[in-house]
Motif scaffolding. Structure first.
Motif, PDB file in Angstrom:
ATOM      1  N   THR A  90       0.830  -1.200   0.000  1.00  0.00           N
ATOM      2  CA  THR A  90       0.000   0.000   0.000  1.00  0.00           C
ATOM      3  C   THR A  90       0.867   1.254   0.000  1.00  0.00           C
ATOM      4  OG1 THR A  90      -1.779  -1.175   1.131  1.00  0.00           O
ATOM      5  CG2 THR A  90      -1.846   1.219   1.229  1.00  0.00           C
ATOM      6  N   ASP A  91       1.904   1.285   0.843  1.00  0.00           N
ATOM      7  CA  ASP A  91       2.828   2.426   0.876  1.00  0.00           C
ATOM      8  C   ASP A  91       3.464   2.650  -0.493  1.00  0.00           C
ATOM      9  OD1 ASP A  91       2.381   2.993   3.527  1.00  0.00           O
ATOM     10  OD2 ASP A  91       4.205   2.008   4.258  1.00  0.00           O
ATOM     11  N   PHE A  92       3.918   1.565  -1.100  1.00  0.00           N
ATOM     12  CA  PHE A  92       4.547   1.653  -2.419  1.00  0.00           C
ATOM     13  C   PHE A  92       3.570   2.231  -3.444  1.00  0.00           C
ATOM     14  CE2 PHE A  92       5.081  -0.373  -6.580  1.00  0.00           C
ATOM     15  CZ  PHE A  92       6.328   0.137  -6.940  1.00  0.00           C
ATOM     16  N   LEU A  93       2.333   1.709  -3.444  1.00  0.00           N
ATOM     17  CA  LEU A  93       1.341   2.166  -4.416  1.00  0.00           C
ATOM     18  C   LEU A  93       0.941   3.626  -4.185  1.00  0.00           C
ATOM     19  CD1 LEU A  93      -0.905  -1.019  -4.707  1.00  0.00           C
ATOM     20  CD2 LEU A  93       0.727  -0.148  -6.407  1.00  0.00           C
ATOM     21  N   PHE A  94       0.830   4.055  -2.936  1.00  0.00           N
ATOM     22  CA  PHE A  94       0.519   5.460  -2.645  1.00  0.00           C
ATOM     23  C   PHE A  94       1.636   6.376  -3.145  1.00  0.00           C
ATOM     24  CE2 PHE A  94      -2.742   4.397   0.738  1.00  0.00           C
ATOM     25  CZ  PHE A  94      -3.784   5.052   0.099  1.00  0.00           C
ATOM     26  N   LYS A  95       2.871   5.968  -2.900  1.00  0.00           N
ATOM     27  CA  LYS A  95       4.002   6.785  -3.362  1.00  0.00           C
ATOM     28  C   LYS A  95       3.994   6.891  -4.885  1.00  0.00           C
ATOM     29  CE  LYS A  95       6.930   5.994   0.626  1.00  0.00           C
ATOM     30  NZ  LYS A  95       8.056   5.277   1.190  1.00  0.00           N
ATOM     31  N   GLU A 100       2.779  10.005  -9.848  1.00  0.00           N
ATOM     32  CA  GLU A 100       2.032  10.148 -11.100  1.00  0.00           C
ATOM     33  C   GLU A 100       1.142  11.390 -11.070  1.00  0.00           C
ATOM     34  OE1 GLU A 100       2.393   8.365 -13.941  1.00  0.00           O
ATOM     35  OE2 GLU A 100       4.032   7.356 -12.861  1.00  0.00           O
ATOM     36  N   LEU A 101       0.494  11.640  -9.926  1.00  0.00           N
ATOM     37  CA  LEU A 101      -0.330  12.841  -9.815  1.00  0.00           C
ATOM     38  C   LEU A 101       0.518  14.101  -9.923  1.00  0.00           C
ATOM     39  CD1 LEU A 101      -2.826  11.793  -6.980  1.00  0.00           C
ATOM     40  CD2 LEU A 101      -3.373  12.209  -9.387  1.00  0.00           C
ATOM     41  N   ASN A 102       1.687  14.077  -9.306  1.00  0.00           N
ATOM     42  CA  ASN A 102       2.591  15.234  -9.401  1.00  0.00           C
ATOM     43  C   ASN A 102       3.002  15.489 -10.851  1.00  0.00           C
ATOM     44  OD1 ASN A 102       2.557  16.009  -6.713  1.00  0.00           O
ATOM     45  ND2 ASN A 102       4.282  14.693  -6.164  1.00  0.00           N
ATOM     46  N   LYS A 103       3.251  14.432 -11.613  1.00  0.00           N
ATOM     47  CA  LYS A 103       3.607  14.583 -13.026  1.00  0.00           C
ATOM     48  C   LYS A 103       2.444  15.210 -13.792  1.00  0.00           C
ATOM     49  CE  LYS A 103       6.768  10.649 -13.316  1.00  0.00           C
ATOM     50  NZ  LYS A 103       6.965   9.302 -13.865  1.00  0.00           N
ATOM     51  N   ILE A 104       1.225  14.714 -13.518  1.00  0.00           N
ATOM     52  CA  ILE A 104       0.034  15.256 -14.186  1.00  0.00           C
ATOM     53  C   ILE A 104      -0.154  16.724 -13.825  1.00  0.00           C
ATOM     54  CG2 ILE A 104      -2.500  15.135 -14.274  1.00  0.00           C
ATOM     55  CD1 ILE A 104      -2.178  12.070 -13.934  1.00  0.00           C
ATOM     56  N   PHE A 105      -0.008  17.078 -12.554  1.00  0.00           N
ATOM     57  CA  PHE A 105      -0.158  18.476 -12.115  1.00  0.00           C
ATOM     58  C   PHE A 105       0.904  19.371 -12.747  1.00  0.00           C
ATOM     59  CE2 PHE A 105      -2.215  16.764  -8.008  1.00  0.00           C
ATOM     60  CZ  PHE A 105      -3.471  16.821  -8.557  1.00  0.00           C
TER      61      PHE A 105
END
Length: 112
Positions: A90-95, A100-105
């Motif tokens: 879960t930690d790995f997937l959240f990171k 990915e969200l940071n790249k999109i933003f």
């Protein structure tokens, strides 16, 4: 209350009288309490011949400890291991999601 008599040998009568005195009761009251005790516990007086209560408790205690150790090794430790793995995943997937969200933003921020 009707009273009844029972026939027991002299030795047993002496022992009963001694036990009743040790527990500060008369023979009748003590006998009634013994009957109630055996009814409630389901203990068979024949099953305890030669064993005192503390020996029997030790045997039961060892069985209980053994049962819990088995449950711990066969059930609890595997569950704990799986929970730890799930937590790490879960930690790995959240990171990864945050990256990915940071790249999109960043793309949105700079127009594409």
């Amino acid at each position: 209350m009707r009273k009844k008599s029972i026939i027991i040998n002299e030795r047993s009568h002496r022992e009963l009288k001694k036990l009743a005195q040790e527990h500060n009761r008369n023979i009748g009251k003590f006998t009634e309490e013994m009957i109630l005790y055996f009814q409630k516990t389901g203990t068979d007086p024949q099953a305890i011949k030669g064993k005192n209560a503390s020996e029997m408790i030790k045997v039961i205690d060892r069985r209980i400890v053994s049962f819990f150790k088995t449950q711990e090794s066969e059930i609890l430790y595997p569950i704990q291991t799986q929970l730890n793995k799930n937590g790490e995943r879960t930690d790995f997937l959240f990171k990864k999601l945050i990256e990915e969200l940071n790249k999109i933003f960043e793309r949105i921020k700079f127009g594409g």
